[in-house]
Design an enzyme around this catalytic site. Structure first.
Site, PDB file in Angstrom:
ATOM      1  N   ASP A  52      -4.319  -3.926   2.435  1.00 18.90           N
ATOM      2  CA  ASP A  52      -3.181  -3.596   3.314  1.00 18.90           C
ATOM      3  C   ASP A  52      -2.642  -4.821   4.058  1.00 18.90           C
ATOM      4  OD1 ASP A  52      -3.613  -1.030   2.530  1.00 18.90           O
ATOM      5  OD2 ASP A  52      -3.982  -0.214   4.525  1.00 18.90           O
ATOM      6  N   GLY A 109      12.214  -5.988  -7.780  1.00 23.83           N
ATOM      7  CA  GLY A 109      13.642  -5.669  -7.891  1.00 23.83           C
ATOM      8  C   GLY A 109      13.968  -4.234  -7.498  1.00 23.83           C
TER       9      GLY A 109
HETATM   10  O1  F6P Z   1      -8.433  -0.307   2.350  1.00 23.44           O
HETATM   11  C1  F6P Z   1      -7.196   0.114   2.733  1.00 23.44           C
HETATM   12  C2  F6P Z   1      -6.824   1.335   1.937  1.00 23.44           C
HETATM   13  O2  F6P Z   1      -6.806   1.043   0.562  1.00 23.44           O
HETATM   14  C3  F6P Z   1      -5.521   1.965   2.376  1.00 23.44           C
HETATM   15  O3  F6P Z   1      -4.410   1.365   1.789  1.00 23.44           O
HETATM   16  C4  F6P Z   1      -5.720   3.393   1.966  1.00 23.44           C
HETATM   17  O4  F6P Z   1      -4.944   4.255   2.745  1.00 23.44           O
HETATM   18  C5  F6P Z   1      -7.170   3.605   2.213  1.00 23.44           C
HETATM   19  O5  F6P Z   1      -7.787   2.350   2.136  1.00 23.44           O
HETATM   20  C6  F6P Z   1      -7.833   4.556   1.261  1.00 23.44           C
HETATM   21  O6  F6P Z   1      -9.149   4.723   1.649  1.00 23.44           O
HETATM   22  P1  F6P Z   1     -10.251   5.471   0.781  1.00 23.44           P
HETATM   23  O7  F6P Z   1     -10.590   4.586  -0.385  1.00 23.44           O
HETATM   24  O8  F6P Z   1     -11.390   5.636   1.719  1.00 23.44           O
HETATM   25  O9  F6P Z   1      -9.632   6.740   0.336  1.00 23.44           O
END
Ligand code: F6P
Length: 326
Positions: free
Chosen positions: A132, A190
């Site tokens: 993120d 894009g």
């Molecule tokens: O690590 C960040 C992230 O990948 C976020 O983008 C996402 O919302 C979350 O983790 C998902 O978490 P999990 O793998 O615990 O479902």
């Protein structure tokens, strides 16, 4: 007085990110280079509380620099939110003889490390890793670059099928509270629109822009949406646009695909540099900080800032989209 570090621990915590293995490798090899002993802590904070340790040597991290995921495995531990859980973790570290510990993860993981640092006599240092990219104190977190390239590859493929029909594709990328992936992928791929959590969008304006671009001859569009957007679930946005424009829409949620795969060169390099900076920081008496890279320089940011300060997205990208996609 500066406490001498003899054994360091290393763990990965929270969402895995490509490049975590390269960071583990750098931490282990740099520590051994400086004459320290190293313990790998398995399954993040859950494994730490349970005392799941493995003594590491140089060979323990051979042949992992190119691997996604984390050889240490990871977890999201609720126990660490409570003082009792953190006490068990500190006791486990002390029993193992660990006096310095490298936490590879994000803001939530650093928050627990900060608390343990205040509650015990162990030095903690953080290495930012999260696709993120929402951790204050580093231009890029480990994993972000790979995730962007993975999502971009998917968008290029989606474009092939989108342009074969008259369709609007909504591509949902990860980003629980931040639009870094969406912005980068949208600009590089894009896209006609990007929807991010940081900026409210007007659905009528979105529909109007799409109308204009279809009138000007476009036959398909790609809209990149961050999962944490504040408008609505992406499926509902797609349905709404289909209803208003009478153009077929499709949703493609990239999900955890973005978290996997071999790390890019950029992530391996970042992870190697930050892993070394973490160990050298500990040796120089740094604790309660996360390492990071800002404008090519290594910096150490107090743990608290990493989750309290909010990294801002580059809004220029959003302004460029209508210029480039019409
Ligand atoms: O690590 C960040 C992230 O990948 C976020 O983008 C996402 O919302 C979350 O983790 C998902 O978490 P999990 O793998 O615990 O479902």
């Amino acid at each position: 007085m500066k406490k001498q570090i003899k054994r360091i621990g290393v763990l990965t915590s929270g969402g895995d990110a490509p490049g975590m293995n390269a960071a583990i490798r750098a931490v282990v090899r740099c520590a051994i280079f400086h004459g320290l002993d190293v313990t790998g802590i398995l399954r993040g904070y859950s494994g730490l509380i349970a005392g799941e340790f493995q003594k590491f040597n140089r060979r323990s991290v051979a042949n992992i620099i190119q691997k996604g995921g984390t050889i240490l495995e990871t977890s999201r531990s609720n126990e660490m939110l409570e003082a009792q859980g953190r006490r068990k973790a500190i006791d486990a570290l002390q029993a193992e003889g660990i006096d310095g510990c490298v936490i590879i993860g994000g803001g939530g993981s650093f928050r627990a490390a900060q608390a343990m640092g205040e509650e015990g006599d162990i030095a903690f240092i953080g290495v930012p890793a999260s696709i993120d990219n929402d951790i204050w104190g580093s231009d890029n977190a480990i994993g972000f670059n790979t995730a962007v390239n993975t999502a971009l590859d998917a968008i290029d493929r989606i474009r092939d099928t989108a342009s074969a029909f008259e369709r609007i594709f909504f591509v949902e990328v990860m980003g629980r509270k931040s639009g870094f992936i969406a912005l980068a992928v949208g600009l590089a791929g894009g896209a006609e629109q990007i929807i991010v959590p940081e900026i409210d969008i007007d659905m009528e304006e979105l529909c109007q822009n799409l109308r204009v671009s279809f009138k000007s001859g476009k036959r398909s569009s790609i809209i990149v949406v961050a999962e944490g957007n504040t408008v609505d679930d992406t499926i509902n946005i797609a349905k709404y646009v289909q209803m208003r424009l009478k153009v077929e829409t499709r949703l493609c949620t990239l999900g955890h695909i973005q978290r996997g795969g071999s790390p890019t060169a950029a992530d391996r390099i970042l992870a190697s540099c930050l892993g070394i900076a973490a160990v050298e920081g500990l040796l120089n008496g740094k604790k309660g900080h996360a390492v990071g890279e800002i404008k090519g320089e290594v910096v150490y940011t107090p743990f608290r800032d990493t989750w309290e300060k909010k990294k801002t997205i580059d809004e220029r990208y959003l302004k460029y989209i209508p210029v480039l996609s019409l």
